[in-house]
Design an enzyme around this catalytic site. Structure first.
Site, short mmCIF file in Angstrom:
data_model
loop_
_atom_site.label_atom_id
_atom_site.label_comp_id
_atom_site.label_asym_id
_atom_site.label_seq_id
_atom_site.Cartn_x
_atom_site.Cartn_y
_atom_site.Cartn_z
N GLY A 160 0.82 -1.20 0.00
CA GLY A 160 0.00 0.00 0.00
C GLY A 160 0.86 1.25 0.00
O GLY A 160 2.03 1.21 0.32
N GLY A 168 0.62 5.51 1.06
CA GLY A 168 -0.18 6.54 1.72
C GLY A 168 0.60 7.83 1.76
O GLY A 168 1.70 7.91 1.21
N GLY A 169 0.05 8.84 2.43
CA GLY A 169 0.71 10.13 2.53
C GLY A 169 2.06 10.00 3.21
O GLY A 169 3.02 10.70 2.89
N VAL A 191 4.21 0.79 2.17
CA VAL A 191 4.29 -0.41 3.00
C VAL A 191 4.57 -1.62 2.10
O VAL A 191 3.88 -1.82 1.09
CB VAL A 191 2.98 -0.67 3.77
CG1 VAL A 191 3.12 -1.90 4.65
CG2 VAL A 191 2.60 0.52 4.63
N LYS A 214 7.22 -0.62 6.74
CA LYS A 214 6.69 0.70 6.39
C LYS A 214 7.84 1.67 6.22
O LYS A 214 8.66 1.82 7.12
CB LYS A 214 5.79 1.14 7.54
CG LYS A 214 5.05 2.41 7.36
CD LYS A 214 4.01 2.51 8.47
CE LYS A 214 3.23 3.78 8.43
NZ LYS A 214 2.19 3.78 9.48
N ASP A 266 -7.52 8.02 14.17
CA ASP A 266 -7.91 7.67 12.80
C ASP A 266 -8.53 6.27 12.79
O ASP A 266 -8.15 5.41 11.99
CB ASP A 266 -6.70 7.76 11.87
CG ASP A 266 -7.11 7.86 10.39
OD1 ASP A 266 -8.31 8.13 10.12
OD2 ASP A 266 -6.25 7.65 9.52
#
Ligand SMILES: *[C@@H]1O[C@H](CO)[C@@H](O)[C@H](O)[C@H]1NC(C)=O
Ligand SMILES: *[C@@H]1O[C@H](CO)[C@@H](O)[C@H](O)[C@H]1NC(C)=O
Ligand SMILES: *[C@@H]1O[C@H](CO)[C@@H](O)[C@H](O)[C@H]1NC(C)=O
Ligand SMILES: *[C@@H]1O[C@H](CO)[C@@H](O)[C@H](O)[C@H]1NC(C)=O
Ligand SMILES: *[C@@H]1O[C@H](CO)[C@@H](O)[C@H](O)[C@H]1NC(C)=O
Ligand SMILES: *[C@@H]1O[C@H](CO)[C@@H](O)[C@H](O)[C@H]1NC(C)=O
Ligand SMILES: *[C@@H]1O[C@H](CO)[C@@H](O)[C@H](O)[C@H]1NC(C)=O
Ligand SMILES: *[C@@H]1O[C@H](CO)[C@@H](O)[C@H](O)[C@H]1NC(C)=O
Length: 630
Positions: free
Chosen positions: A348, A350-351, A355, A369, A468
């Site tokens: 994945g 993300g900002g 990962v 990560k 979150d």
């Protein structure tokens, strides 16, 4: 013999020509049509159909019920912009009102991007209750008042609404209806601080999924760099797969030579030497080279500082009491584990960064990560996670195994939780799918996640707020046990005295509405977000879904309305209802009411996370007692 050879050569040429035409479409009049867009069944990828009017050279984009002119295309970004429907002459109603606005076929690889700001006009009273911003301060009023042609027809209609599409996960429609809003328009990347006179032309940006290799009937349909073979993902279909040493480039629609990562430092970094070489070969080479070198130097400084901070931070944590056994991984181990950050290991993006899935020497699967290079915010988030995860270690939280600091960017190593996210399961994106999630299993998942969060709130010292909580941050292992993950936004309660942050935190659809009033997130904000997760477990619907009616886009608002109308069971996932007996129905209602309690407007009226976990345990005891009886 010679004629025969010549003939074969000519035939080969013809075949090659037709094979080339089978990929990229010819221009539509003067307008180029990049791959994979397809103006006819013989070119492009047929799933990416657009319409061409060759006489005017204009392309348009077909939707379920209409088509809209395409105003620009960016093949590299896999995006195009269409012109939204116009107002019907003299009325505040868009031309596509009879077909309920713009609706994409959700089986096709296109969706509406999050760069759009959508203005809904001539809305009915009921919209005031929706997640759209329909207040008198809403930006749409500025738009109407600042646009003479629109003001002339829509000026007298009192209600309009604005929607920033950011935060939505998937969206395929802009709905206008007689009973909702009757007109709309949209702007791409709107800067709301600009006066209306400087806004761009209306446009709606649409994104496409990178296309797979082209379909083929036989080898004749493929170029010399690819071979027609069966598609493992789609039985019955064949595709032109690239020959060895070549890789499919979906933006050009051809096979290109493999680009391997040469950079010894880091995740998927590009080859900077090549960049400098190509820049310096031009005019003003010296100047450009010095600019590039200055940039590289700055970048290097930033990452060096970040690395030092991480090393120091980690040292402190490991030396402090209560640190769990986090290990220090070397860059060599990390690279080996991820096959040198191979793209097929990417889980994945993300900002914060990326990962990867990794395999350690002893065979342990891990999730790795990497913070984005030189991204201060990403580095802070990673540091924060180390700080938090080294302090807590609970069965219901994903476990941090260690960090690595001798690569350019900070890297964290986690236990690998096999089975994807709760969101994927509820949306049927996992092989086992939503059918595997029985009612008892869903209660167990709710309970585990609640326990993990309650542990952060009441057993960690100082307390930790996750900030979150959402179904995509709840991972499921092979036995479908839940583990709360992603502590990137978490804060230790005591280090965050100011509480005030200016940029948006959390995720639309899960965010505590009180945050909009005082910009504070507390333990009760996690409770609110968890209430939304409970509703997802109950309904298998998404937190935000633009395919629901405008006023029901937000799941929390939708279910609350159903509860007010005493129709809660109408919102429950039909797969659950099918199997439920009387006690099943009662426990579903009980969980629904608990969720609505978590979603209370005022924080003090919401239960604590610990109370939520206890209540779920009680509901479980009723549900399983019933199972035992049968
Ligand atoms: C607003 O929408 C209503 C319902 O479709 C329509 O009758 C009315 O004419 C519209 N208002 C204006 C100013 O066009
Ligand atoms: C839009 O098109 C779809 C599929 O062609 C059709 O089922 C639907 O009824 C249409 N909707 C409207 C409002 O016309
Ligand atoms: C939507 O696209 C799919 C896949 O191409 C197609 O089979 C289906 O007929 C389309 N639906 C409508 C309503 O046009
Ligand atoms: C609606 O938008 C206006 C202008 O951007 C803003 O001042 C206001 O706070 C927003 N209201 C809500 C409820 O988000
Ligand atoms: C509409 O715009 C004019 C100037 O363009 C301004 O004087 C007026 O106050 C605005 N009205 C509202 C309701 O915003
Ligand atoms: C659109 O689809 C892409 C690819 O599936 C996805 O990454 C993206 O999040 C989607 N965007 C929206 C706004 O739905
Ligand atoms: C090229 O890349 C593909 C996909 O990443 C891989 O399967 C293949 O083995 C590579 N071939 C060579 C020669 O490196
Ligand atoms: C095959 O790939 C090579 C290397 O990328 C390229 O130079 C050549 O033009 C390609 N041939 C065809 C027929 O696409």
């Amino acid at each position: 013999m010679e004629t025969y050879t010549a003939l074969t050569a000519v035939m080969m040429l013809l075949l090659t020509a037709s094979a080339a035409a089978a990929t990229r479409c010819p221009s539509c009049g003067p307008t180029p049509v990049p791959y994979p867009l397809s103006t006819s069944p013989t070119c492009g990828d047929p799933s990416y159909r657009v319409l061409c009017d060759a006489a005017s050279g204009s392309l348009s984009f077909p939707t379920l019920n209409n088509s809209y002119p395409i105003t620009s295309i960016s093949a590299a970004a896999q995006r195009l912009v269409i012109q939204p429907a116009q107002l019907v002459s003299g009325r505040c109603v868009t031309a596509d009102l009879p077909t309920q606005g713009l609706q994409l076929n959700s089986s096709l690889p296109f969706n509406v991007t999050s760069s759009n700001t959508i203005m809904y006009l001539n809305c009915s009273q009921t919209l005031l209750n929706s997640p759209l911003n329909c207040s008198s301060a809403s930006l749409c009023h500025e738009y109407v008042n600042g646009t003479a042609a629109v003001d002339g027809v829509c000026g007298a209609t009192p209600i309009c609404c604005t929607l920033w599409a950011w935060g939505s996960t998937t969206s395929y429609s802009i709905r206008v209806r007689e009973t909702g809003c009757r007109a709309y328009t949209s702007f791409v990347n709107l800067d709301p601080t600009l006066p209306v006179s400087r806004w761009p032309q209306p446009g709606l940006e649409i994104q496409w999924v990178a296309p797979p290799e082209p379909l083929c009937g036989s080898q004749v349909d493929c170029d010399g760099n690819s071979t027609c073979g069966p598609d493992p993902a789609d039985s019955g279909a064949s595709r032109c797969f690239c020959n060895s040493g070549l890789t499919w480039d979906p933006t050009q629609g051809i096979c290109v030579e493999n680009i391997t990562c040469q950079d010894p430092d880091g995740c998927g970094a590009t080859d900077k030497t090549a960049l400098i070489a190509s820049l310096t070969s031009g005019i003003g080479a010296g100047l450009i080279a010095s600019i590039v070198l200055a940039m590289l130097y700055k970048h290097h400084e930033r990452t060096r500082k970040a690395r030092e901070r991480l090393a120091q931070e980690r040292e402190e944590i490991l030396n402090s009491n209560g640190a769990i056994g986090a290990k220090n991984f070397t860059g060599k181990e990390i690279k080996k584990a991820t096959n040198n950050f191979s793209r097929d290991r990417l889980l994945g993006v993300g900002g914060y960064g990326e990962v990867y899935k990794g395999i350690l020497d002893d065979g342990t699967l891990v999730a790795i990560k990497c913070a984005k290079l030189g991204n201060a915010k990403g580095t802070d988030q990673v540091l924060n996670e180390v700080r938090i995860l080294c302090q807590v270690n609970h069965r219901c939280l994903v476990r941090l195994l260690g960090c690595c600091v001798d690569l350019e960017q900070p890297i964290l190593v986690y236990e690998y939780v096999e089975n994807g996210t709760l969101l994927e399961h509820l949306q049927g994106h996992r092989p086992s799918g939503r059918a595997a999630l029985s009612w008892e299993r869903r209660l167990q998942i709710a309970h585990d996640a609640a326990e993990g969060l309650a542990y952060l709130h009441s057993s960690a010292v100082p307390p930790i707020y996750h900030r979150d909580v959402k179904s995509s941050n709840i991972l499921l292992d092979e036995k479908l046990n839940a583990k709360v993950s992603d502590f990137g936004l978490s804060r230790l309660a005591h280090t965050d005295l100011s509480h005030i942050t200016t940029c948006a935190q959390g995720t639309l659809g899960y965010l505590d509405p009180e945050y909009y009033r005082n910009y504070q997130l507390t333990d009760k904000s996690d409770v609110y977000s968890f209430g939304v997760v409970l509703l997802e477990l109950l309904t298998s619907q998404k937190a935000i879904d633009f395919n629901r009616a405008d006023d029901d886009v937000n799941l929390a608002i939708y279910v609350r309305r159903m509860v007010d109308e005493e129709r809660l069971m109408d919102a429950v996932d039909p797969l659950l209802k099918e199997k439920a007996d009387l006690m099943g129905v009662e426990t579903m209602k009980a969980l629904g009411f608990l969720a609505v309690g978590c979603l209370e407007e005022r924080r003090q009226n919401r239960p604590s996370m610990k109370e939520v976990a206890e209540e779920i345990e009680y509901i479980m005891s009723i549900a399983t007692a019933k199972v035992a009886q049968n």
